[in-house]
Design a protein around this motif. Structure first.
Motif, mmCIF file in Angstrom:
data_model
loop_
_atom_site.group_PDB
_atom_site.id
_atom_site.type_symbol
_atom_site.label_atom_id
_atom_site.label_comp_id
_atom_site.label_asym_id
_atom_site.label_seq_id
_atom_site.Cartn_x
_atom_site.Cartn_y
_atom_site.Cartn_z
ATOM 1 N N ILE A 112 0.842 -1.204 0.000
ATOM 2 C CA ILE A 112 0.000 0.000 0.000
ATOM 3 C C ILE A 112 0.872 1.246 0.000
ATOM 4 O O ILE A 112 0.647 2.183 -0.784
ATOM 5 C CB ILE A 112 -0.944 0.000 1.217
ATOM 6 N N LYS A 113 1.876 1.257 0.863
ATOM 7 C CA LYS A 113 2.734 2.431 0.963
ATOM 8 C C LYS A 113 3.536 2.653 -0.322
ATOM 9 O O LYS A 113 3.745 3.792 -0.743
ATOM 10 C CB LYS A 113 3.658 2.294 2.168
ATOM 11 N N ASP A 114 3.975 1.561 -0.942
ATOM 12 C CA ASP A 114 4.698 1.676 -2.206
ATOM 13 C C ASP A 114 3.785 2.236 -3.299
ATOM 14 O O ASP A 114 4.204 3.073 -4.108
ATOM 15 C CB ASP A 114 5.242 0.313 -2.634
ATOM 16 N N LYS A 115 2.550 1.770 -3.304
ATOM 17 C CA LYS A 115 1.582 2.254 -4.286
ATOM 18 C C LYS A 115 1.333 3.747 -4.096
ATOM 19 O O LYS A 115 1.318 4.520 -5.067
ATOM 20 C CB LYS A 115 0.268 1.484 -4.149
ATOM 21 N N LEU A 116 1.164 4.170 -2.848
ATOM 22 C CA LEU A 116 0.918 5.578 -2.556
ATOM 23 C C LEU A 116 2.130 6.429 -2.912
ATOM 24 O O LEU A 116 1.989 7.553 -3.398
ATOM 25 C CB LEU A 116 0.554 5.764 -1.085
ATOM 26 N N ALA A 117 3.328 5.897 -2.682
ATOM 27 C CA ALA A 117 4.550 6.637 -3.027
ATOM 28 C C ALA A 117 4.601 6.899 -4.524
ATOM 29 O O ALA A 117 4.968 7.996 -4.975
ATOM 30 C CB ALA A 117 5.784 5.863 -2.568
ATOM 31 N N GLY A 118 4.234 5.891 -5.307
ATOM 32 C CA GLY A 118 4.204 6.067 -6.756
ATOM 33 C C GLY A 118 3.161 7.076 -7.191
ATOM 34 O O GLY A 118 3.416 7.920 -8.061
ATOM 35 N N PHE A 119 1.992 7.006 -6.569
ATOM 36 C CA PHE A 119 0.931 7.965 -6.885
ATOM 37 C C PHE A 119 1.340 9.386 -6.499
ATOM 38 O O PHE A 119 1.022 10.354 -7.202
ATOM 39 C CB PHE A 119 -0.353 7.581 -6.161
ATOM 40 N N ASN A 120 2.029 9.514 -5.371
ATOM 41 C CA ASN A 120 2.456 10.849 -4.932
ATOM 42 C C ASN A 120 3.393 11.493 -5.950
ATOM 43 O O ASN A 120 3.339 12.709 -6.178
ATOM 44 C CB ASN A 120 3.131 10.770 -3.557
ATOM 45 N N GLN A 121 4.230 10.703 -6.562
ATOM 46 C CA GLN A 121 5.113 11.232 -7.606
ATOM 47 C C GLN A 121 4.294 11.720 -8.797
ATOM 48 O O GLN A 121 4.603 12.768 -9.391
ATOM 49 C CB GLN A 121 6.100 10.158 -8.046
ATOM 50 N N GLN A 122 3.240 11.004 -9.138
ATOM 51 C CA GLN A 122 2.399 11.398 -10.261
ATOM 52 C C GLN A 122 1.574 12.642 -9.945
ATOM 53 O O GLN A 122 1.226 13.403 -10.862
ATOM 54 C CB GLN A 122 1.466 10.244 -10.640
ATOM 55 N N LEU A 123 1.276 12.863 -8.685
ATOM 56 C CA LEU A 123 0.469 14.024 -8.294
ATOM 57 C C LEU A 123 1.267 15.327 -8.279
ATOM 58 O O LEU A 123 0.692 16.409 -8.339
ATOM 59 C CB LEU A 123 -0.148 13.790 -6.909
ATOM 60 N N GLU A 124 2.587 15.220 -8.200
ATOM 61 C CA GLU A 124 3.431 16.416 -8.190
ATOM 62 C C GLU A 124 3.204 17.236 -9.462
ATOM 63 O O GLU A 124 3.273 16.730 -10.569
ATOM 64 C CB GLU A 124 4.906 16.029 -8.096
ATOM 65 N N GLY A 125 2.908 18.507 -9.287
ATOM 66 C CA GLY A 125 2.745 19.399 -10.428
ATOM 67 C C GLY A 125 1.353 19.431 -11.025
ATOM 68 O O GLY A 125 1.075 20.256 -11.905
ATOM 69 N N LEU A 126 0.447 18.544 -10.567
ATOM 70 C CA LEU A 126 -0.917 18.566 -11.080
ATOM 71 C C LEU A 126 -1.709 19.708 -10.460
ATOM 72 O O LEU A 126 -1.461 20.113 -9.321
ATOM 73 C CB LEU A 126 -1.632 17.243 -10.787
ATOM 74 N N SER A 127 -2.666 20.220 -11.188
ATOM 75 C CA SER A 127 -3.563 21.243 -10.645
ATOM 76 C C SER A 127 -4.506 20.585 -9.643
ATOM 77 O O SER A 127 -4.595 19.348 -9.565
ATOM 78 C CB SER A 127 -4.373 21.886 -11.762
ATOM 79 N N LEU A 128 -5.229 21.405 -8.901
ATOM 80 C CA LEU A 128 -6.170 20.876 -7.919
ATOM 81 C C LEU A 128 -7.240 20.031 -8.609
ATOM 82 O O LEU A 128 -7.574 18.938 -8.142
ATOM 83 C CB LEU A 128 -6.813 22.024 -7.137
ATOM 84 N N GLU A 129 -7.766 20.524 -9.716
ATOM 85 C CA GLU A 129 -8.778 19.756 -10.452
ATOM 86 C C GLU A 129 -8.209 18.433 -10.947
ATOM 87 O O GLU A 129 -8.870 17.388 -10.873
ATOM 88 C CB GLU A 129 -9.302 20.552 -11.652
ATOM 89 N N GLU A 130 -6.981 18.465 -11.449
ATOM 90 C CA GLU A 130 -6.351 17.247 -11.970
ATOM 91 C C GLU A 130 -6.081 16.235 -10.862
ATOM 92 O O GLU A 130 -6.235 15.021 -11.062
ATOM 93 C CB GLU A 130 -5.049 17.606 -12.690
ATOM 94 N N SER A 131 -5.667 16.717 -9.680
ATOM 95 C CA SER A 131 -5.380 15.791 -8.579
ATOM 96 C C SER A 131 -6.659 15.132 -8.075
ATOM 97 O O SER A 131 -6.662 13.940 -7.733
ATOM 98 C CB SER A 131 -4.656 16.521 -7.442
ATOM 99 N N ILE A 132 -7.752 15.892 -8.038
ATOM 100 C CA ILE A 132 -9.040 15.319 -7.637
ATOM 101 C C ILE A 132 -9.485 14.263 -8.642
ATOM 102 O O ILE A 132 -9.941 13.170 -8.267
ATOM 103 C CB ILE A 132 -10.106 16.430 -7.502
#
Length: 241
Positions: free
Chosen positions: A4-24
């Motif tokens: 789970i933590k590894d999955k979230l770490a990967g997702f966190n990298q993808q969320l970097e730089g996204l707008s608020l609408e894009e992250s939602i």
């Protein structure tokens, strides 16, 4: 757990730089199960309400009414539902018996007497109702920001909440207060009238005061105490810092 933590770490990298609408949208697409947003009607939560409103079929809104909120908080609650037509915000209240037991043992304002008494009050009025609100939930959206306090500086966009066994999503983590104010002004988002009087973090009326110039965001909460200022809703963060 490590998966789970590894999955979230990967997702966190993808969320970097996204707008608020894009992250939602990212969280909506990548997580199954019930997703909820908890609002206390502070400026952070009002901004999130504005952006989550179009996604209200996928993100359920709720709030905790402790029974000791400012009248101004109820006012902005009403203004929010007036602006965002049809928005349902489920209200969770503390159990009457537990409130009565607390008053009998600690007094109506016993939270001023000790940290232990204050935490008991927060537990009855906030933590227990929150547990009910989070039953069966997979993702909990919060308005937490790293700028708010030192023990929130190490937050990630997505975190595993061990206490509640769910994913916590903090989309405003990197937002500054000035950025939030700009969003509010641009979109005519209703905010608590106490905000402009120096109440940057608004909780229960007996436990919140306006900030003096130069004080940090959480200084007005439980101002008679020293140390970390958390009520137990985000207790796992204290364990991790």
């Amino acid at each position: 757990m490590d998966k789970i933590k590894d999955k979230l770490a990967g997702f966190n990298q993808q969320l970097e730089g996204l707008s608020l609408e894009e992250s939602i949208a990212f969280v909506k697409e990548n997580f199954e199960g019930k997703k909820v947003f908890s609002t206390s009607f502070g400026i952070e939560d009002q901004v999130l309400t504005h952006y989550l409103y179009p996604e209200a079929n996928d993100f359920y809104f709720f709030t905790l009414d402790t029974g000791r909120l400012f009248s101004e908080t109820y006012e902005v609650f009403q203004k929010t539902q007036t602006k965002y037509k049809g928005l349902q915000i489920k209200t969770y209240l503390p159990e009457e018996k537990e409130i009565q037991n607390y008053i009998d043992s600690d007094g109506i304002n016993g939270f001023y007497d000790s940290v232990e008494s204050r935490k008991r009050c927060c537990f009855v009025r906030k933590v227990v109702p929150l547990k009910r609100a989070l039953e069966g939930v997979s993702v909990w959206v919060t308005g937490l920001r790293a700028e708010q306090s030192q023990n929130r500086e190490t937050m990630a966009f997505l975190e595993w909440d061990e206490d509640n066994q769910l994913v916590k999503f903090n989309p405003l983590m990197q937002y500054s207060l000035s950025e939030l104010e700009a969003v509010v002004n641009e979109n005519n988002i209703p905010i608590n009238s106490l905000y402009k009087k120096g109440y940057l973090s608004i909780g229960c009326a007996p436990c919140t005061r306006a900030l003096a110039e130069g004080e940090d965001f959480r200084a007005g909460r439980w101002w008679w105490e020293n140390g970390k200022k958390e009520c137990g809703l985000h207790i796992h963060m204290e364990k991790n810092n």
